[in-house]
Each structure stands twice: as structure tokens, then as C-alpha cells.
Scaffold this motif. Sequence first.
Motif, short mmCIF file in Angstrom:
data_model
loop_
_atom_site.label_atom_id
_atom_site.label_comp_id
_atom_site.label_asym_id
_atom_site.label_seq_id
_atom_site.Cartn_x
_atom_site.Cartn_y
_atom_site.Cartn_z
N HIS A 145 0.84 -1.21 0.00
CA HIS A 145 0.00 0.00 0.00
C HIS A 145 0.88 1.25 0.00
CE1 HIS A 145 -3.65 -2.10 0.28
NE2 HIS A 145 -3.73 -2.26 1.57
N LEU A 146 1.91 1.24 0.85
CA LEU A 146 2.78 2.41 0.98
C LEU A 146 3.47 2.73 -0.34
CD1 LEU A 146 4.24 1.67 4.52
CD2 LEU A 146 2.95 3.71 3.87
N ILE A 147 3.88 1.69 -1.07
CA ILE A 147 4.54 1.90 -2.35
C ILE A 147 3.61 2.62 -3.32
CG2 ILE A 147 5.47 0.75 -4.40
CD1 ILE A 147 6.41 -1.49 -2.58
N LYS A 148 2.31 2.31 -3.19
CA LYS A 148 1.34 2.88 -4.13
C LYS A 148 0.91 4.30 -3.77
CE LYS A 148 -0.79 -1.40 -5.66
NZ LYS A 148 -1.99 -2.20 -5.44
N LEU A 149 1.22 4.75 -2.55
CA LEU A 149 0.88 6.13 -2.18
C LEU A 149 1.61 7.08 -3.11
CD1 LEU A 149 1.16 6.48 1.73
CD2 LEU A 149 -0.92 6.44 0.34
N SER A 150 1.03 8.26 -3.32
CA SER A 150 1.76 9.28 -4.07
C SER A 150 3.02 9.62 -3.27
CB SER A 150 0.90 10.52 -4.24
OG SER A 150 0.77 11.19 -3.00
N ASP A 151 4.05 10.13 -3.97
CA ASP A 151 5.28 10.53 -3.28
C ASP A 151 4.97 11.48 -2.15
OD1 ASP A 151 6.72 9.01 -4.97
OD2 ASP A 151 7.77 10.65 -5.98
N ASP B 224 2.13 11.93 -0.40
CA ASP B 224 1.47 11.31 0.75
C ASP B 224 2.44 10.45 1.55
OD1 ASP B 224 -0.89 12.50 0.12
OD2 ASP B 224 -1.88 10.72 -0.68
N ALA B 225 3.36 9.75 0.85
CA ALA B 225 4.32 8.90 1.55
C ALA B 225 5.28 9.76 2.38
CB ALA B 225 5.09 8.03 0.56
N MET B 226 5.73 10.88 1.80
CA MET B 226 6.65 11.77 2.54
C MET B 226 5.92 12.38 3.73
SD MET B 226 9.50 11.38 1.16
CE MET B 226 9.87 10.40 -0.27
N ASP B 227 4.63 12.74 3.53
CA ASP B 227 3.83 13.26 4.64
C ASP B 227 3.78 12.28 5.79
OD1 ASP B 227 3.22 15.64 3.50
OD2 ASP B 227 1.14 15.15 2.99
N SER C 230 -2.58 11.03 7.84
CA SER C 230 -1.65 10.42 6.87
C SER C 230 -1.92 8.93 6.73
CB SER C 230 -0.20 10.59 7.35
OG SER C 230 0.33 11.79 6.88
N ARG D 201 -4.84 7.77 4.53
CA ARG D 201 -4.70 7.78 3.07
C ARG D 201 -4.30 6.43 2.52
NH1 ARG D 201 -1.17 12.85 3.24
NH2 ARG D 201 -2.59 14.22 4.33
N LEU D 202 -3.90 5.51 3.40
CA LEU D 202 -3.61 4.15 2.94
C LEU D 202 -4.91 3.46 2.58
CD1 LEU D 202 -1.00 3.14 5.64
CD2 LEU D 202 -0.57 3.35 3.22
N PRO D 203 -4.92 2.72 1.46
CA PRO D 203 -6.17 2.06 1.05
C PRO D 203 -6.65 1.08 2.12
CG PRO D 203 -4.31 1.39 -0.35
CD PRO D 203 -3.82 2.46 0.54
N ILE E 278 10.10 4.26 4.85
CA ILE E 278 9.04 4.73 3.95
C ILE E 278 9.63 5.68 2.90
CG2 ILE E 278 6.93 6.14 3.80
CD1 ILE E 278 6.20 5.01 6.59
N VAL F 237 11.89 3.68 0.40
CA VAL F 237 11.18 2.83 -0.55
C VAL F 237 10.61 3.68 -1.69
CG1 VAL F 237 8.73 2.63 0.10
CG2 VAL F 237 10.06 0.58 -0.31
N LYS F 238 10.16 4.91 -1.35
CA LYS F 238 9.65 5.78 -2.40
C LYS F 238 10.78 6.32 -3.27
CE LYS F 238 6.07 6.69 -3.20
NZ LYS F 238 5.03 5.97 -3.99
#
Lengths: 205, 205
Positions: free
Chosen positions: A32-38, A40-43, B14, B17-19, B48, B51-52
Motif C-alpha cells: 500500500h505504501l509503495i502505491k501512495l503518491s510521493d 502522501d508517503a513523505m507526509d 496520513s 490515506r492508505l487504502p 518509507i 522505498v519511495k
Amino acid sequence: MTAYPDSLSRLVESLKRLPGIGTKTAERLAFHLIKLSDEDAMDLARAIRDVKQNLTKCSVCFNFTERDPCPICADAQRDKSIVCVVEQPKDLMAFEKAGAFKGVYHCLLGHIALLEGIGPEDLTIDALLKRARQGGIREIILATNPDLEGEGTAVYLRDALAEVAKQKGIRLTRIARGVPAGAEIENVSSAILSDALSGRQTFGG
Amino acid sequence: MTAYPDSLSRLVESLKRLPGIGTKTAERLAFHLIKLSDEDAMDLARAIRDVKQNLTKCSVCFNFTERDPCPICADAQRDKSIVCVVEQPKDLMAFEKAGAFKGVYHCLLGHIALLEGIGPEDLTIDALLKRARQGGIREIILATNPDLEGEGTAVYLRDALAEVAKQKGIRLTRIARGVPAGAEIENVSSAILSDALSGRQTFGG
């Protein structure tokens, strides 16, 4: 077996350190985290860092807070003479969401569970006794969970607070147990119905 | 209702926002995160971010990777003439964990689901056709999920690949459906038993 890419393995390992998160759940969360927008993941990464850096415990009630004392303890509108004792800050949040309580709190930060090695000295009971001795409190509501450990902790607190309660004229109370609002009698457990019967109150008349 | 401290609210937001993560789960995760040691929490925040920043998609098979092409596509020991087509990198990981496949993969990055607005053009089907046309492939295994969308996607791929398969002599296959290893016949669904019957194979004799 070909291993995950390094950064993905590290993320899965980090997530597995969260209580109650096994390999499968950690892997699902990681994907799921990989699929977050950059963004949202940084947030999220920033939010985790911030919460660890900014959040501390209120020196009065042990709630999580960014300022000490916490906004509830610092609020002149709250009735400091009634203290609701809960196990965890999340229980405090639940009471606040319900909006039914205008006093202040005391978070024990756990419950007594001798089998797990958690004794009274691991909780904030000394601080609660100190608050009681300082005076100005007329009621302490024991709002630990209605389960084995919560009841045991409430009984322990009742005994530990007995002397100071007598000296200072503090009333000790326990939250009511009974049928939950909105429940259907036919569907609740017999333990709940027993509580509801033994706690029955005069009604009209 | 007294709000959460700011940093805690931001963390909960935050996480939401994860599915598949609602308010309750986000709050529970947030309280877990607060209890992590500073080191573990910082590790997670860093994992996190890493990985991004480090993870990209393999330009050949669309698996997650830190190097392009990915270690599987770059491995001289893997049989490049057999391509296993999966929906997601996590399906690829499952095959790798099973250790039963020594060919290479193609990740579609989803399945066709017209009702959700996901058409063939949203998947990596063009890239798969291109790989097939380049030659050197003798078998393409369709390993999409044995559910409605996965079967539909497999049927679409069978038709889309038909021409190039004929030209290049590529065998198209589909993973077997049947009773899962370790299951008890009395407990599996009739859909599974129907699959197991219609897919039966000669045994001895």
C-alpha cells in the motif's frame, strides 16, 4: 527464493516491529505504501518523525500532548475537582469524543497484569495518590476497562486510595456496567445481562 | 470534543490515506507508532522515504526493483523463454517464495475491470505484446488470479496474444485450478470441486 528489493525488505521489517503486525500484514501495508503518491508517503514519514519528536506526556494527567500541562489540564473551564482515571490516552480520547465529561483525567498508562509482569509500580498510581493528597479533588471516577485486568486495577486503586479519600473527603466511584446503548437484549451476553440486573436502579414511582 | 494534539492528528490523517484504512484502524496504528522506541520509529520513517526514493519498476517485467532490469530479468540462470504473466509484483513474490518457477515474469500491474474504469490500456499489455514479438519466447503462462477479473483478463490476453503466438510458435497456458493442497474435500466450495473435476488428468494406467 529471490529476496525483496532491499528498501522493501527494510520497510517490511520496520512495520513488523509494530505490535500485532505479522509478516503478511506488514507486506500488505508495504505494498500500500509503495502505491501512495510521493507526497502522501513523505507526509506519512514526516508525521511519524514529528509525532515522536513533538509528543510528550502531560506531567499532571499523563495524556499525550505537545504542551505541558496538556490543553485539558490547562483549561480553566474544566472542573479540576473531578478526576476520571483511565487506562490509556485513547480511553481519554473516547470520553472526550463522547463529550459527556467536563472534569479532568488521569491516565494510568496501562493496567495491572501480574502474569505479564505489569505491577502497580509500572503505572502512574503514585502520581495519582500525590494528586489526591494535594487536595481540591472531591470525586475520583475509576474508568478502567470492564474486563478482568481493568476490574482488578479498579479494585487495587480503591484500596490504594481509601486512606487519602477518607482524609480528604474524596468520593470514589466506578463507571456503570450494563447493557450498551443501542443493543438488543436478545443478542447481549449473559455477563452483560447479569451486570445490568445487579446494577438496576429505582425508576420512577 | 477536544482534538488530538496536532502531530497526532496529522499522523492519523496520513495513515487514513492508505487504502482500506479507516479512522479506527488509523488511530490504533498511530497509538502503536507512539509506543515504538524512538529508534524503531525513525527507522520506519526512513524506510518509507527510502522505498519511495529507491524503488522503481523494471523496464522489462514491471516488477518493483532498485536496479533496472530487476535481478530476475538480469539473472543469466533464469529461463527467458518462459514468461509467467501475473497481475501484481506481490503475485510474483508469491511464486518466488514457492520456488517452483525458473523462468521470468511479466507484471500487468492490475487486471481488467471495466466497471472500475480499468481497461486493457491501463495495464502493461502493450509491453507484453512487444516482448512476444521480439522473439525468444516459447511459452507464456497466464497466472492472473482465479477470480472474475483475473479470468476475464486471461481471456483478453489469450485473444490479444493469439496472432503473435501463432507467428512465433509461442504456447499459451493457464495455471491449473483445482483443490488447494492441504485442503479437506468436505470443506471446499462447489466451485472449487467443479474446477477440480473438469480439470482432471490421467493418473497411472
